[in-house]
Design an enzyme around this catalytic site. Structure first.
Site, PDB file in Angstrom:
ATOM      1  N   SER A 102      -7.631   6.414  -5.664  1.00  0.00           N
ATOM      2  CA  SER A 102      -7.128   5.720  -4.479  1.00  0.00           C
ATOM      3  C   SER A 102      -5.734   6.271  -4.163  1.00  0.00           C
ATOM      4  O   SER A 102      -4.966   6.597  -5.074  1.00  0.00           O
ATOM      5  CB  SER A 102      -7.061   4.207  -4.726  1.00  0.00           C
ATOM      6  OG  SER A 102      -6.797   3.507  -3.526  1.00  0.00           O
ATOM      7  N   LEU A 156      -4.534   7.028  -9.548  1.00  0.00           N
ATOM      8  CA  LEU A 156      -3.907   6.569  -8.317  1.00  0.00           C
ATOM      9  C   LEU A 156      -2.856   7.564  -7.839  1.00  0.00           C
ATOM     10  O   LEU A 156      -2.254   8.288  -8.634  1.00  0.00           O
ATOM     11  CB  LEU A 156      -3.241   5.209  -8.539  1.00  0.00           C
ATOM     12  CG  LEU A 156      -4.102   4.089  -9.118  1.00  0.00           C
ATOM     13  CD1 LEU A 156      -3.276   2.823  -9.270  1.00  0.00           C
ATOM     14  CD2 LEU A 156      -5.338   3.827  -8.272  1.00  0.00           C
ATOM     15  N   CYS A 157      -2.640   7.596  -6.507  1.00  0.00           N
ATOM     16  CA  CYS A 157      -1.539   8.343  -5.922  1.00  0.00           C
ATOM     17  C   CYS A 157      -1.697   9.847  -6.179  1.00  0.00           C
ATOM     18  O   CYS A 157      -2.695  10.438  -5.806  1.00  0.00           O
ATOM     19  CB  CYS A 157      -0.224   7.774  -6.466  1.00  0.00           C
ATOM     20  SG  CYS A 157       1.269   8.340  -5.639  1.00  0.00           S
ATOM     21  N   ILE A 158      -0.752  10.478  -6.850  1.00  0.00           N
ATOM     22  CA  ILE A 158      -0.799  11.911  -7.126  1.00  0.00           C
ATOM     23  C   ILE A 158      -1.543  12.233  -8.419  1.00  0.00           C
ATOM     24  O   ILE A 158      -1.898  13.393  -8.666  1.00  0.00           O
ATOM     25  CB  ILE A 158       0.641  12.510  -7.182  1.00  0.00           C
ATOM     26  CG1 ILE A 158       0.623  14.049  -7.215  1.00  0.00           C
ATOM     27  CG2 ILE A 158       1.409  11.945  -8.382  1.00  0.00           C
ATOM     28  CD1 ILE A 158      -0.054  14.699  -6.038  1.00  0.00           C
TER      29      ILE A 158
END
Length: 215
Positions: free
Chosen positions: A188, A134-136
């Protein structure tokens, strides 16, 4: 019951694991009928950040000890992770993913990945089991696997850095996921976008649902 390993990068968005993403990932796993075990590398954080001012603080903290706050003490050193014991592995975001699990925040495509993180990712791929990021944290996956399809949202600079590692980046918005069928990687964007906590919940839930489907 499927059992998911969740890798935390500390505690707090600026120097550790993003708490909303981490907690909502754990919630999604439980709500969708699976169990989880939290892991973290037993190493010092890159630095400690005051989450009110954004200033660096003159102290040292341990990634696993800080991550244990999110895990309510039930955490294991990532060096103990065995892919055979779990159905999938998930890495929430936060700057800690790009500072403590790897050095992408400091070094971009020239980053190094924590050895336990790299071993866990490679072992999971070799076992044919899914990985969520997720994210970075997809930046870590790109560094380790190279030719993988993933997303960090819409930030061109970050996407360019990831593509420099050999990955294919797909622009996404809130709650969307990107699936790499070859490596069974699900990503995501979460807080790589300007998001609300409900949008983070959507992204975490959708990613976990796909991971469990693939597991």
């Amino acid at each position: 019951m499927k059992n998911i390993a969740v890798v935390l990068a500390g505690n707090g968005v600026y120097d550790g694991a993003e708490i909303h993403e981490s907690t909502l990932t754990l919630l999604a796993i439980a709500q969708q009928g699976a169990a989880y075990q939290c892991f973290a590398p037993d190493v010092d954080q890159a630095h400690v950040v005051n989450h009110i001012t954004g200033d660096e603080m003159p102290e040292t903290r341990n990634v696993m000890i800080e991550a244990a706050r999110i895990a309510r003490g039930n955490i294991k050193a990532l060096s103990e992770y065995k892919a055979a014991d779990y159905d999938a592995i998930v890495i929430p975001g936060g700057f800690g993913a790009a500072k403590n699990l790897c050095t992408f925040a400091f070094d971009g495509p020239d980053c190094k990945v924590n050895s336990d993180v790299e071993k866990a990712i490679k072992a999971t791929v070799e076992a044919g089991k899914p990985i969520g990021a997720l994210c970075i944290s997809p930046a870590i996956i790109a560094k380790v696997l190279g030719d993988v399809k993933l997303t960090i949202g819409q930030d061109k600079g970050t996407a360019d850095g990831i593509e420099a590692l050999g990955a294919t980046h797909v622009n996404t918005t809130h709650g969307e996921i990107v699936v790499d069928e070859k490596y069974k990687v699900v990503t995501s964007p979460c807080y790589m976008l300007d998001a609300t906590i409900t949008q983070i919940a959507d992204g975490a839930s959708n990613a976990v649902a796909k991971i469990l489907e693939m597991a």
